[in-house]
Write an enzyme that holds these catalytic residues in place. Structure first.
Site, PDB file in Angstrom:
ATOM      1  N   ALA A  52       0.826  -1.208   0.000  1.00 14.56           N
ATOM      2  CA  ALA A  52       0.000   0.000   0.000  1.00 14.56           C
ATOM      3  C   ALA A  52       0.862   1.260   0.000  1.00 14.56           C
ATOM      4  O   ALA A  52       0.352   2.345  -0.218  1.00 14.56           O
ATOM      5  CB  ALA A  52      -0.922   0.003   1.221  1.00 14.56           C
ATOM      6  N   LYS A  53       2.152   1.108   0.248  1.00 17.04           N
ATOM      7  CA  LYS A  53       3.107   2.233   0.238  1.00 17.04           C
ATOM      8  C   LYS A  53       2.563   3.440   0.975  1.00 17.04           C
ATOM      9  O   LYS A  53       2.605   4.562   0.489  1.00 17.04           O
ATOM     10  CB  LYS A  53       3.517   2.556  -1.193  1.00 17.04           C
ATOM     11  N   ARG A  54       2.069   3.218   2.187  1.00 18.25           N
ATOM     12  CA  ARG A  54       1.518   4.294   2.980  1.00 18.25           C
ATOM     13  C   ARG A  54       2.623   5.101   3.647  1.00 18.25           C
ATOM     14  O   ARG A  54       3.759   4.623   3.804  1.00 18.25           O
ATOM     15  CB  ARG A  54       0.561   3.730   4.052  1.00 18.25           C
TER      16      ARG A  54
END
Lengths: 303, 303
Positions: free
Chosen positions: A106-108
């Site tokens: 999700a590369k948050r």
């Protein structure tokens, strides 16, 4: 904790492959979409999300006894809104039912209490949430204090994080390969994760905190591997993006561990790669077997 | 297109304030949560999401005729899974029903077709999606080709993007303030957005592509403002994070435009700042009026 379970299962199953779940209607066979009465550009988001989930089920059935971990990519679910997020929740549950670990890609990354909310959404065990996964990918542009809430939550629950250090895309060079005072930006990020990860070491000798390193960037992978003992690398870019086996080999350490090689569409959509006429599950298994053999060859070349 | 509507409405309503929607159960009055039969750490995600939506409704009712744009923060909705995403969809619809523009603060960014999926999820008008918003925030660590799909989709539909350049948190310095060959990383990012934004200029003289600049970093704001004519800045950090009015002033250009000042929790949760006994909607309006006056003062100081 995450990393120990991962390492134990990788040694048992014998492959460091991770299968990415990137469900895209545009890449699914039209005969599959017909079952849901939709086309790739359907406006029926509920039916589209249902198709995502059922396609994932086929992939999970095909790979469950051959790999230890899957990596759903959040974007493809968000595309179908709340229906898509429900399909993600159901896909996570289906993966767990099959004994698989789940890394949510999700590369948050955000600041303070916002990062805390993301961390709790995906990593907290209590209160129970259907989006809870075993590990989460993070993007580090906002700096050390943007990652701290994820590190804290991961530590609390024994979960994993993989922070983007050097990604597999050509544009990754733009910021990540900049050099300041002798250190590349990707090394600055990796150093931070490595240092923080000392407080999250498992009995396996590896940390719950790892980094993302592309299978397309051999020099960077070599530098990072030498610099980061005891750190797991999540390595996408094999298959569609043309990652080289020599780069994969560079990601493993002298225990022939330390790297999780992720393959997504080349496994999920074998019909796009010349498997016409074969049942989907069989074709997925054949594609996976091919990659497993390649990766085993790369690992054997390490020591 | 987004930027022209934004500028036209800002000039009409007379305030460059943007109200952030960061709905957090832990910050809501317990009397409000009682209506939903929950506590802040409820395991009932459906009821929690319902509370998020209804709290947002109060905020929207309070601010709709006083500001032109709201900024929901995705993390707080994701925390409630698919239920939360449905609350986000309903909050977006409620904002639009009240004539407000919507910027989704999600700080997305990935590679190739994954960025494409995110871009379509939030920016495409067709097929219709309930998560469609007017503009989206992005995180640039993965580089130029990770942003291109967002630029392309935004251009196609006349939507806006705000790419993080220099964020408001102290840790923002870690990567964003690094200097390479005379340019700071935040300038490298801003230059890219500025250049790409030339192809997305509106009749207002501003581009649909802007950047995020914290209200806490005066020197960086001054440098960016001087370097980036015709670019809108989304400026968080006033209120809780202690942004200074002189920094806000530095974000405006000589048209007294060019900056959108975002306030979130200091407006959303006035009961935490000494408004006990006042009805929530009235207290929100009073808090907003205070910030509007401050920001007007800062803007007047520009020229």
């Amino acid at each position: 904790m995450f990393i120990d379970v991962l390492v134990e299962r990788i040694e048992k199953v014998g492959t460091p492959l991770c299968v990415g779940l990137d469900p895209s209607l545009a890449l699914m066979p039209s005969s599959f979409l017909d079952r849901f009465g939709i086309t790739p550009d359907t406006a029926d988001l509920a039916a589209g999300a249902e198709a995502l989930f059922h396609y994932n089920l086929q992939v999970l059935d095909a790979v469950a006894d051959r790999v230890v971990v899957v990596k759903p990519q959040s974007a493809y679910f968000e595309l179908f809104g709340a229906h898509g997020m429900r399909a993600l929740e159901r896909s996570i549950a289906a993966a767990r039912d099959r004994g698989l670990l789940v890394i949510l890609d999700a590369k948050r990354g955000d600041i303070g209490s916002t990062s805390e909310a993301y961390a709790r959404a995906y990593l907290a065990k209590s209160p129970p949430r259907e989006l809870e996964v075993d590990a989460l990918t993070l993007s580090p542009y906002l700096g050390d204090d943007s990652l701290s809430p994820f590190f804290a939550e991961a530590k609390r629950w024994g979960k994993g994080v993989f922070v983007c250090a050097r990604t597999s895309n050509p544009g990754g060079a733009m910021l990540q390969d900049l050099q300041v005072d002798g250190r590349f930006v990707y090394e600055i990020v990796a150093d931070l994760v490595h240092e923080q990860g000392r407080a999250a070491m498992g009995a396996s000798g590896y940390s719950n905190f790892g980094i993302v390193v592309g299978a397309t960037v051999e020099e960077q992978a070599r530098r990072l591997r030498a610099r980061m003992p005891g750190m797991y690398f999540l390595v996408p870019g094999l298959g569609a993006q043309g990652g080289a086996l020599s780069t994969l080999a560079a990601c493993f350490d002298d225990r022939r561990l330390g790297a999780l090689i992720s393959v997504s569409r080349a496994v999920m959509y074998p019909h796009l790669h010349g498997s016409a006429g074969t049942a989907l599950v069989d074709a997925i298994r054949a594609a996976l077997a091919g990659f497993s053999e390649q990766v085993r060859g790369a690992v054997r070349g390490v020591v």
